[in-house]
Design an enzyme around this catalytic site. Structure first.
Site, mmCIF file in Angstrom:
data_model
loop_
_atom_site.group_PDB
_atom_site.id
_atom_site.type_symbol
_atom_site.label_atom_id
_atom_site.label_comp_id
_atom_site.label_asym_id
_atom_site.label_seq_id
_atom_site.Cartn_x
_atom_site.Cartn_y
_atom_site.Cartn_z
ATOM 1 C CE LYS A 33 -22.785 15.645 -15.320
ATOM 2 N NZ LYS A 33 -22.606 16.422 -16.570
ATOM 3 C CB THR A 34 -22.426 20.894 -11.736
ATOM 4 O OG1 THR A 34 -21.656 19.919 -12.444
ATOM 5 C CG2 THR A 34 -21.596 21.440 -10.588
ATOM 6 C CB THR A 514 -20.720 22.214 -18.867
ATOM 7 O OG1 THR A 514 -20.862 22.483 -17.470
ATOM 8 C CG2 THR A 514 -20.287 20.776 -19.059
#
Length: 595
Positions: A33-34, A514
């Site tokens: 998502k980043t 992540t």
């Protein structure tokens, strides 16, 4: 701010065709998502828009994605090489610390030190971090300076449905502590929130306005990831946040190499996308982003990603640190006395599969084993429809356990309070903390009933929950844990968890940025409860396969740094599990997983 059409947006035509002023990106750790948020911000800025991108992710790597220095403050800074784009990386831990002190400060000197310490621990959970982060959202959503300065504000990591419901409660904001003994919620005293009621109402109104706000659900083309995105969609829809778009990130689109690993991955992703949950198929748009040879780091790489370009060059060398196989963990466990084995990790990393594989392997050695899971989809029962006689499989239903616990609390702590206070207590009991507490007690009963057996627990409680329950034995400070109710099984389990020879905690992570960052945070969280992992498992590693596909081989080479970090963080030699061509369900596949 105004929503306008943007042409020529490459890989994200649905999302960026008519972008709203506020874009909230949400999704489990590791789905990208980043990267998607950062690429969208660059596309908008390159089109002449003024853009602010904000992250409140505890494991944020936004600055790393832009290949720029970590910000030293929480004020916006320009992103080098992208005129019109500013970035602000808000530290949610620092925001939560400030929030905690504002809540706890008035009690210092008035309550005993252990009571103050208990309240501080109560406020160390994820709910508090979310509300502290939401306060930062509120500032940006309601600031006239921000709306006049920027055309778009992009949020990396959106608030959950629970946080929004809690802040949307219409009454009982003030005077609650004075009138009721159950004045502590999962985010602290209600009076600590009441001062911001008007700002919360304004920001929630903006979030519900489809002309202002779009929720961007980011997922991988995998069953578990899509299920999580669908759950988020269901949580947000009743709150009026129905303007939703979907990004399927990291889809392997080119399998011309003939590599069997690539073909298997492509086929599995195709099956998942064909069975898209109803909530996601109804999204306003679905954009598919192909798997790139390398994670896009830096502005140039993000711009290239927007048009689908990813240099593969010649297949790079793949280096795998000297790690154990899962069978080595089983051998070491089997040599000792029966113990509790807890698999921990963030969603989507394969905790359930690893737990099932370990339990089956121990049972195959003739040992008595109980496998307990909270998997809502009963995946363990699918994986082991006919377990051996010495393997007992139990499933703790989180919904049923939480409902029973909630009913008990409402019948006791909720007795005799007014309607507004009752509504607030009921909403507080919908928090993730309540589910963890209820499930923990169910785990405790499972362990107590399994004396002399190996007990493999999938989806274990977090360090915050363990500390919360531990301290609740000494100071009853919360409605969900302050009832006149003693759980001897839970007390016994605390003693077992504190014994490293009795309990083996296994952290499961994917060898990606992540998931490794989040697992490291979980390890620190456990340390606060004086609990320490026995080992780490790097799951679904491409580096541990023999893939020859150029894209997958490049991704495998990038895993090297994360495998090295996993090896360094693990107290004993970590284990690595290769990405398997077959979906790891069924006894045969689980045995193959162990090797």
């Amino acid at each position: 701010m105004a929503s306008t059409t943007l042409n020529g947006v490459g890989l994200l035509p649905g999302l960026l065709a008519a972008p709203t002023p506020y874009l909230f990106f949400t999704g489990k750790g590791g789905v990208g998502k980043t990267s998607c948020a950062a690429a969208s911000a660059i596309a908008l800025a390159d089109a002449g828009r003024r853009v602010l991108i904000v992250s409140t992710d505890p494991a944020s790597n936004l600055a790393e994605v832009f290949a720029m220095p970590e910000p030293t403050s929480s004020t916006p800074v320009p992103v080098p090489g992208v005129p019109g784009l500013d970035m602000v990386d808000i530290d949610p831990s620092a925001a939560a610390a400030h929030y905690r002190e504002r809540v706890v400060g008035p009690y210092r000197g008035l309550l005993p030190a252990d009571a103050v310490a208990s309240i501080e621990e109560e406020l160390s959970g994820s709910c508090t971090v979310e509300v502290a982060a939401f306060n930062e959202f509120v500032t940006l959503l309601t600031s006239e300076d921000v709306s006049h300065t920027y055309d778009h504000v992009i949020f990396d990591t959106a608030p959950t449905g629970h946080t929004l419901r809690l802040l949307a409660l219409p009454a009982a904001w003030t005077g609650f502590l004075e009138a009721n003994t159950a004045g502590i919620t999962c985010v602290g005293p209600v009076s600590a929130l009441g001062h911001a009621q008007e700002a919360y109402a304004a920001s929630l109104a903006a979030l519900r306005d489809a002309d202002l706000t779009t929720v961007v659900l980011v997922a991988r083309a995998e069953r578990s990831s899509l299920s999580e995105a669908a759950r988020a969609s269901r949580e947000l829809a009743p709150l009026g946040m129905t303007s939703q778009r979907l990004i399927l990130n990291g889809v392997l689109t080119d399998t011309a190499s003939g590599d069997p690993v690539a073909r298997a991955r492509h086929d599995r992703e195709s099956v998942a996308m064909e069975a898209l949950p109803t909530e996601l198929s109804q999204a306003a748009s679905v954009d598919t982003v192909p798997l790139l040879a390398r994670a896009p780091m830096g502005v140039a790489a993000l711009r290239a990603a927007l048009v689908g370009a990813s240099a593969t060059d010649s297949p790079p060398a793949v280096a795998v640190p000297d790690l154990d196989a899962l069978r080595d963990l089983v051998a070491e466990l089997a040599q000792g006395e029966p113990c509790i084995v807890m698999t921990m990790g963030k969603g989507g990393v394969g905790k359930t599969t690893i737990a099932a594989a370990l339990a089956l392997a121990l049972a195959d050695r003739g040992l008595p084993v109980t496998l307990s899971t909270t998997d809502p989809a009963a995946h363990v029962h699918d994986a082991l429809p006919d377990p051996p006689e010495n393997l007992r499989v139990t499933r703790i239903d989180p919904a049923a356990e939480t409902a029973a616990w909630t009913e008990h609390v409402l019948a006791t702590a909720g007795s005799g309070i007014d309607d507004d206070a009752y509504d607030l207590l009921a909403e507080d009991l919908r928090s993730p903390c309540t589910e963890e507490v209820a499930v923990f007690h169910a785990f405790a009963r499972t362990v107590a009933d399994a004396s002399g057996r190996f007990v493999v627990i999938d989806t274990a409680p977090t360090g915050h929950t363990l500390l919360l329950l531990d301290s609740s034995r000494d100071f009853a400070r919360r409605a969900a844990t302050s009832c006149d109710h003693t759980d001897d099984a839970a007390s016994t389990l605390f003693a077992s968890l504190a014994n490293p020879h009795r309990t083996r905690i296994i952290l499961v992570a994917l060898p990606e940025a992540t998931p490794v960052h989040e697992a490291s945070s979980l390890q620190a969280d456990l340390a606060r409860a004086n609990l320490h992992p026995w080992t780490w498992v790097a799951n679904a590693s491409l580096a541990a396969t023999a893939t020859t596909d150029p894209v997958l081989r490049a991704r495998a080479a990038d895993e090297g740094r994360w495998l090295a970090q996993i090896a360094a963080a693990s107290p004993r030699r970590a284990a690595v599990v290769p990405w398997l061509a077959d979906d790891p369900t069924g006894a045969l596949a689980l045995r193959r997983l162990v090797g």
